[in-house]
Design an enzyme around this catalytic site. Structure first.
Site, short mmCIF file in Angstrom:
data_model
loop_
_atom_site.label_atom_id
_atom_site.label_comp_id
_atom_site.label_asym_id
_atom_site.label_seq_id
_atom_site.Cartn_x
_atom_site.Cartn_y
_atom_site.Cartn_z
N CYS A 59 39.38 -13.26 -15.61
CA CYS A 59 40.44 -13.33 -14.20
C CYS A 59 41.56 -11.47 -14.48
O CYS A 59 42.08 -11.94 -16.02
CB CYS A 59 41.04 -14.03 -14.32
SG CYS A 59 42.99 -14.29 -12.96
N TRP A 92 38.55 -24.73 -12.60
CA TRP A 92 38.88 -24.17 -14.36
C TRP A 92 38.23 -25.40 -14.96
O TRP A 92 39.52 -26.50 -14.86
CB TRP A 92 39.84 -23.42 -14.67
CG TRP A 92 40.37 -21.96 -14.03
CD1 TRP A 92 41.31 -22.14 -12.46
CD2 TRP A 92 39.53 -21.17 -13.31
NE1 TRP A 92 41.23 -20.83 -12.38
CE2 TRP A 92 40.10 -20.37 -12.97
CE3 TRP A 92 38.15 -20.43 -14.43
CZ2 TRP A 92 39.33 -18.80 -12.27
CZ3 TRP A 92 37.90 -19.00 -14.52
CH2 TRP A 92 38.05 -18.44 -13.12
N VAL A 125 44.37 -23.87 -7.51
CA VAL A 125 43.90 -24.23 -9.22
C VAL A 125 43.71 -22.98 -9.86
O VAL A 125 43.06 -22.66 -9.65
CB VAL A 125 43.38 -25.64 -9.80
CG1 VAL A 125 43.62 -25.48 -11.27
CG2 VAL A 125 44.03 -26.71 -8.94
N VAL A 127 44.43 -19.83 -12.42
CA VAL A 127 45.05 -19.45 -13.92
C VAL A 127 45.96 -17.66 -13.52
O VAL A 127 45.43 -17.24 -12.50
CB VAL A 127 44.21 -19.09 -14.83
CG1 VAL A 127 43.41 -20.56 -14.92
CG2 VAL A 127 42.92 -18.93 -14.23
N TYR A 190 39.97 -6.98 -3.88
CA TYR A 190 39.75 -8.35 -3.59
C TYR A 190 39.75 -8.49 -1.68
O TYR A 190 38.49 -8.53 -0.79
CB TYR A 190 40.49 -9.63 -3.92
CG TYR A 190 40.51 -9.39 -4.66
CD1 TYR A 190 39.62 -10.99 -5.00
CD2 TYR A 190 40.83 -9.00 -6.10
CE1 TYR A 190 39.28 -11.22 -6.32
CE2 TYR A 190 41.04 -9.71 -7.38
CZ TYR A 190 40.08 -10.37 -8.06
OH TYR A 190 39.79 -10.82 -9.35
#
Length: 338
Positions: A59, A92, A125, A127, A190
């Site tokens: 990421c 994750w 969720v 990160v 993106y």
């Protein structure tokens, strides 16, 4: 990747973002925006060993935190958990660890820390995530603020010789540069990759390469983006550039040219990659497997490309001829811990 974690959040992955491939890509905002500060004004004081930084090496948003942590020497104060680059339907997971559990938090999925903070929370969720070890509760997933706080609120725990990554006299300029990079490039790739119509894709594609051209011009006669030392702006640009040829050029159709075909940006990226704290946080295997195997709406075969050739990252860049002092009056970090 880059799913429900938003205008201001990190990576949720395709499993957590039903928008992939079905409607216009929009990065949602961080839902948990508490801050860990020197004075603890949000209820979360800076304390060595209290928090666990959960990341994916795939990421780009989480990788910023890994670079900052290394440059500032926070490894002993802030432990790190590395998630599997391939998610399941709970997002994750800690399948890289023995018994599939994070050895410090004792959980199998990052979603457990989110649920401990707020049951039925909106959004995905994502990160990077900072988790309070004593309670197992998520503290924040606000990745844009997290790294700035590591630089400015955690100073009592910085290593001797740590750089000032967000120097006060340059903050306005740093913020301006970072905002353009975020909108057109960090997030622009993106928007291009998950576009669902030609016009949407071409608009994002134009933004990406317009910004890359501006950055190439800016960096032609200066070693760093702002001032003569490394700053947060360089970190945020690096984590997108290091993924460009491996992922964004083909997978996200940002293919006007490769990073290696822009002499300025390619030299700049190599300079950073070879700087302690940058390249030693990069895992191209995690990067490629995540993007190509998780984004099945884009790559239904889940085949991971064999290329590109990565040997060029360690070739001479000659950027030192432009002057600049990467660490200012400080020093590079030592070798990464095991």
């Amino acid at each position: 990747m880059g799913g429900t974690a938003g205008d201001d959040a990190g990576e949720a992955g395709e499993a957590g973002n039903a928008a992939y491939g079905r409607k216009k890509f929009r990065r949602s905002r961080s839902h948990f925006t508490d801050r860990v500060t020197a004075d603890g004004r949000d209820g979360w004081p800076v304390e060595p060993g209290r928090y666990r930084l959960v990341v994916s090496r795939a990421c780009p948003w989480a990788s910023r935190a890994l670079v900052s942590r290394r440059l500032l020497g926070l490894e002993s104060a802030l432990s790190v958990a590395v998630a599997d680059p391939i998610q399941d339907d709970r997002s994750w997971r800690f399948t890289l660890d023995p018994d599939g559990r994070d050895p410090v938090l004792g959980i199998r999925h990052l979603s457990e820390a989110y649920d401990a903070r707020e049951s039925g929370h909106p959004g995905g969720v994502s990160v990077p995530a900072l988790v309070d070890i004593p309670t197992g509760r998520l503290v924040t997933n606000d990745y844009r603020r997290l790294t700035l706080d590591l630089a400015t609120e955690w100073t009592a725990l910085h290593r001797p010789g740590a750089p000032d990554l967000y120097p006060e006299p340059l903050r306005d300029e740093i913020d301006e540069v970072m905002e353009g990079v975020h909108e057109d490039l960090n997030n622009g790739v993106y928007r291009a990759g998950f576009a669902t119509d030609q016009g949407e894709y071409e608009a994002a594609y134009a933004d990406v390469f317009r910004r890359l051209d501006l950055l190439s011009s800016r960096l032609a006669d200066r070693r760093h983006l702002v001032g003569d030392t490394l700053t947060e702006a360089d970190i945020r640009l690096f984590t997108t550039l290091v993924r460009f040829d491996a992922v964004y050029h083909g997978h996200f159709k940002c293919n006007r040219n490769k990073l290696t075909e822009d002499p300025v940006l390619w030299a700049y990226a190599r300079d950073l990659f070879q700087t302690p704290g940058f390249g030693d946080t990069v895992d191209f295997d995690h990067i490629k497997r995540h993007y190509y195997q998780v984004h099945t709406g884009i790559n239904p075969s889940r085949i991971v490309p064999a290329g590109p050739d990565l040997s060029g990252w360690l070739t001479p860049h000659h950027r030192e001829e432009l002057g600049g002092r990467p660490f200012g009056d400080g020093t590079p970090p030592g070798p990464p811990p095991r």
